[in-house]
Scaffold this motif. Structure first.
Motif, PDB file in Angstrom:
ATOM      1  N   ILE A   5       0.816  -1.219   0.000  1.00 14.39           N
ATOM      2  CA  ILE A   5       0.000   0.000   0.000  1.00 14.39           C
ATOM      3  C   ILE A   5       0.849   1.269   0.000  1.00 14.39           C
ATOM      4  CG2 ILE A   5      -1.945  -1.121   1.145  1.00 14.39           C
ATOM      5  CD1 ILE A   5      -1.115   0.405   3.713  1.00 14.39           C
ATOM      6  N   HIS A   6       2.142   1.141   0.176  1.00 12.26           N
ATOM      7  CA  HIS A   6       3.008   2.305   0.252  1.00 12.26           C
ATOM      8  C   HIS A   6       3.744   2.524  -1.063  1.00 12.26           C
ATOM      9  CE1 HIS A   6       2.303   2.677   4.530  1.00 12.26           C
ATOM     10  NE2 HIS A   6       2.467   1.378   4.614  1.00 12.26           N
ATOM     11  N   PRO A   7       3.971   3.794  -1.454  1.00  7.31           N
ATOM     12  CA  PRO A   7       4.721   4.055  -2.688  1.00  7.31           C
ATOM     13  C   PRO A   7       6.190   3.668  -2.536  1.00  7.31           C
ATOM     14  CG  PRO A   7       4.235   6.106  -1.558  1.00  7.31           C
ATOM     15  CD  PRO A   7       3.536   5.019  -0.803  1.00  7.31           C
ATOM     16  N   GLU A   8       6.840   3.452  -3.656  1.00  8.39           N
ATOM     17  CA  GLU A   8       8.264   3.112  -3.647  1.00  8.39           C
ATOM     18  C   GLU A   8       9.062   4.265  -3.065  1.00  8.39           C
ATOM     19  OE1 GLU A   8       9.902   0.279  -4.600  1.00  8.39           O
ATOM     20  OE2 GLU A   8       7.912  -0.619  -4.769  1.00  8.39           O
ATOM     21  N   TYR A   9      10.038   3.958  -2.227  1.00 11.95           N
ATOM     22  CA  TYR A   9      10.883   4.953  -1.585  1.00 11.95           C
ATOM     23  C   TYR A   9      12.305   4.691  -2.045  1.00 11.95           C
ATOM     24  CZ  TYR A   9      12.917   7.711   2.226  1.00 11.95           C
ATOM     25  OH  TYR A   9      13.596   8.643   2.957  1.00 11.95           O
ATOM     26  N   GLY A  10      12.849   5.631  -2.834  1.00 14.13           N
ATOM     27  CA  GLY A  10      14.181   5.395  -3.366  1.00 14.13           C
ATOM     28  C   GLY A  10      14.926   6.677  -3.643  1.00 14.13           C
ATOM     29  N   PRO A  11      16.137   6.555  -4.177  1.00 15.62           N
ATOM     30  CA  PRO A  11      16.955   7.739  -4.450  1.00 15.62           C
ATOM     31  C   PRO A  11      16.380   8.591  -5.577  1.00 15.62           C
ATOM     32  CG  PRO A  11      18.061   5.761  -5.213  1.00 15.62           C
ATOM     33  CD  PRO A  11      16.828   5.320  -4.509  1.00 15.62           C
ATOM     34  N   GLN A  22      21.974  20.806  -7.446  1.00 18.91           N
ATOM     35  CA  GLN A  22      21.329  19.501  -7.393  1.00 18.91           C
ATOM     36  C   GLN A  22      21.777  18.753  -6.147  1.00 18.91           C
ATOM     37  OE1 GLN A  22      22.777  17.843 -11.052  1.00 18.91           O
ATOM     38  NE2 GLN A  22      21.157  18.782 -12.268  1.00 18.91           N
ATOM     39  N   PHE A  23      20.874  17.940  -5.602  1.00 15.30           N
ATOM     40  CA  PHE A  23      21.248  17.090  -4.477  1.00 15.30           C
ATOM     41  C   PHE A  23      20.499  15.775  -4.566  1.00 15.30           C
ATOM     42  CE2 PHE A  23      17.853  19.860  -3.080  1.00 15.30           C
ATOM     43  CZ  PHE A  23      16.978  19.018  -2.406  1.00 15.30           C
ATOM     44  N   ASP A  32       9.522  12.050 -14.862  1.00 19.79           N
ATOM     45  CA  ASP A  32       9.778  11.484 -16.186  1.00 19.79           C
ATOM     46  C   ASP A  32      11.230  11.671 -16.606  1.00 19.79           C
ATOM     47  OD1 ASP A  32       7.096  10.835 -16.316  1.00 19.79           O
ATOM     48  OD2 ASP A  32       6.553  12.683 -17.354  1.00 19.79           O
ATOM     49  N   ARG A  33      11.872  12.718 -16.097  1.00 25.11           N
ATOM     50  CA  ARG A  33      13.257  13.000 -16.478  1.00 25.11           C
ATOM     51  C   ARG A  33      14.218  12.222 -15.591  1.00 25.11           C
ATOM     52  NH1 ARG A  33      13.556  19.137 -15.762  1.00 25.11           N
ATOM     53  NH2 ARG A  33      15.733  18.731 -16.195  1.00 25.11           N
ATOM     54  N   THR A  34      15.382  11.905 -16.140  1.00 22.08           N
ATOM     55  CA  THR A  34      16.416  11.218 -15.369  1.00 22.08           C
ATOM     56  C   THR A  34      17.740  11.936 -15.543  1.00 22.08           C
ATOM     57  OG1 THR A  34      16.933   9.735 -17.201  1.00 22.08           O
ATOM     58  CG2 THR A  34      15.310   8.944 -15.584  1.00 22.08           C
ATOM     59  N   ILE A  35      18.676  11.620 -14.644  1.00 21.75           N
ATOM     60  CA  ILE A  35      20.005  12.218 -14.701  1.00 21.75           C
ATOM     61  C   ILE A  35      21.018  11.170 -14.254  1.00 21.75           C
ATOM     62  CG2 ILE A  35      19.866  13.123 -12.352  1.00 21.75           C
ATOM     63  CD1 ILE A  35      21.460  15.576 -13.358  1.00 21.75           C
ATOM     64  N   THR A  36      22.186  11.206 -14.866  1.00 23.10           N
ATOM     65  CA  THR A  36      23.271  10.336 -14.435  1.00 23.10           C
ATOM     66  C   THR A  36      24.091  11.092 -13.402  1.00 23.10           C
ATOM     67  OG1 THR A  36      23.328   9.306 -16.603  1.00 23.10           O
ATOM     68  CG2 THR A  36      25.234   8.963 -15.188  1.00 23.10           C
ATOM     69  N   TRP A  37      24.147  10.545 -12.197  1.00 24.74           N
ATOM     70  CA  TRP A  37      24.818  11.187 -11.068  1.00 24.74           C
ATOM     71  C   TRP A  37      26.307  10.881 -11.102  1.00 24.74           C
ATOM     72  CZ3 TRP A  37      23.165  15.081  -8.520  1.00 24.74           C
ATOM     73  CH2 TRP A  37      23.655  15.412  -7.272  1.00 24.74           C
ATOM     74  N   ALA A  38      27.083  11.519 -10.272  1.00 27.26           N
ATOM     75  CA  ALA A  38      28.542  11.360 -10.230  1.00 27.26           C
ATOM     76  C   ALA A  38      28.977   9.927  -9.945  1.00 27.26           C
ATOM     77  CB  ALA A  38      29.138  12.292  -9.189  1.00 27.26           C
ATOM     78  N   ASP A  39      28.108   9.154  -9.301  1.00 25.01           N
ATOM     79  CA  ASP A  39      28.459   7.763  -8.998  1.00 25.01           C
ATOM     80  C   ASP A  39      28.224   6.826 -10.181  1.00 25.01           C
ATOM     81  OD1 ASP A  39      25.710   7.578  -9.063  1.00 25.01           O
ATOM     82  OD2 ASP A  39      25.481   6.968  -6.969  1.00 25.01           O
ATOM     83  N   PRO A  44      15.891   9.431 -11.037  1.00 23.45           N
ATOM     84  CA  PRO A  44      14.865  10.381 -11.467  1.00 23.45           C
ATOM     85  C   PRO A  44      15.273  11.802 -11.077  1.00 23.45           C
ATOM     86  CG  PRO A  44      13.892   8.575 -10.212  1.00 23.45           C
ATOM     87  CD  PRO A  44      15.373   8.444 -10.103  1.00 23.45           C
ATOM     88  N   LEU A  45      14.965  12.776 -11.936  1.00 24.27           N
ATOM     89  CA  LEU A  45      15.286  14.180 -11.681  1.00 24.27           C
ATOM     90  C   LEU A  45      14.000  14.963 -11.516  1.00 24.27           C
ATOM     91  CD1 LEU A  45      17.312  16.567 -11.588  1.00 24.27           C
ATOM     92  CD2 LEU A  45      16.993  16.746 -14.061  1.00 24.27           C
ATOM     93  N   ILE A  46      13.906  15.696 -10.407  1.00 24.01           N
ATOM     94  CA  ILE A  46      12.746  16.540 -10.145  1.00 24.01           C
ATOM     95  C   ILE A  46      13.231  17.955  -9.940  1.00 24.01           C
ATOM     96  CG2 ILE A  46      10.828  16.992  -8.574  1.00 24.01           C
ATOM     97  CD1 ILE A  46      10.756  13.983  -8.053  1.00 24.01           C
TER      98      ILE A  46
END
Length: 89
Positions: A5-11, A22-23, A32-39, A44-46
């Protein structure tokens, strides 16, 4: 917690619209947008309007709001309303 019943919780990466900072944090928000992080991972990008990087309380800077002419603009668009007289009983 009850399963299913709970939404997905992720990075998620949040980006400040005015400063571009950005953080990476965890959230249930998705986008809908995504970003490739330093790692090297893709997240997902908001984009948000205000973060601690741009909020006047945290930066100590006041933002000047353009309030001049707002009433006049409203009156031009919708017409000036007269003051109603009370009915005398």
């Amino acid at each position: 917690m009850k399963p299913g019943i709970h939404p997905e919780y992720g990075p998620v990466v949040f980006e400040d619209a005015s400063t571009g900072k950005q953080f990476l944090t965890r959230s249930t928000a998705t986008g809908d947008r995504t970003i490739t992080w330093a790692d090297g991972n893709t997240y997902p990008l908001i984009t948000v309007d205000v973060t601690a990087d741009s909020h006047p309380f945290w930066t100590g800077a006041n933002r000047l709001l353009d309030t001049q002419g707002r009433v006049e603009k409203f009156e031009r668009k919708y017409g000036k309303r007269g003051v109603r007289a009370r009915k005398e009983s």
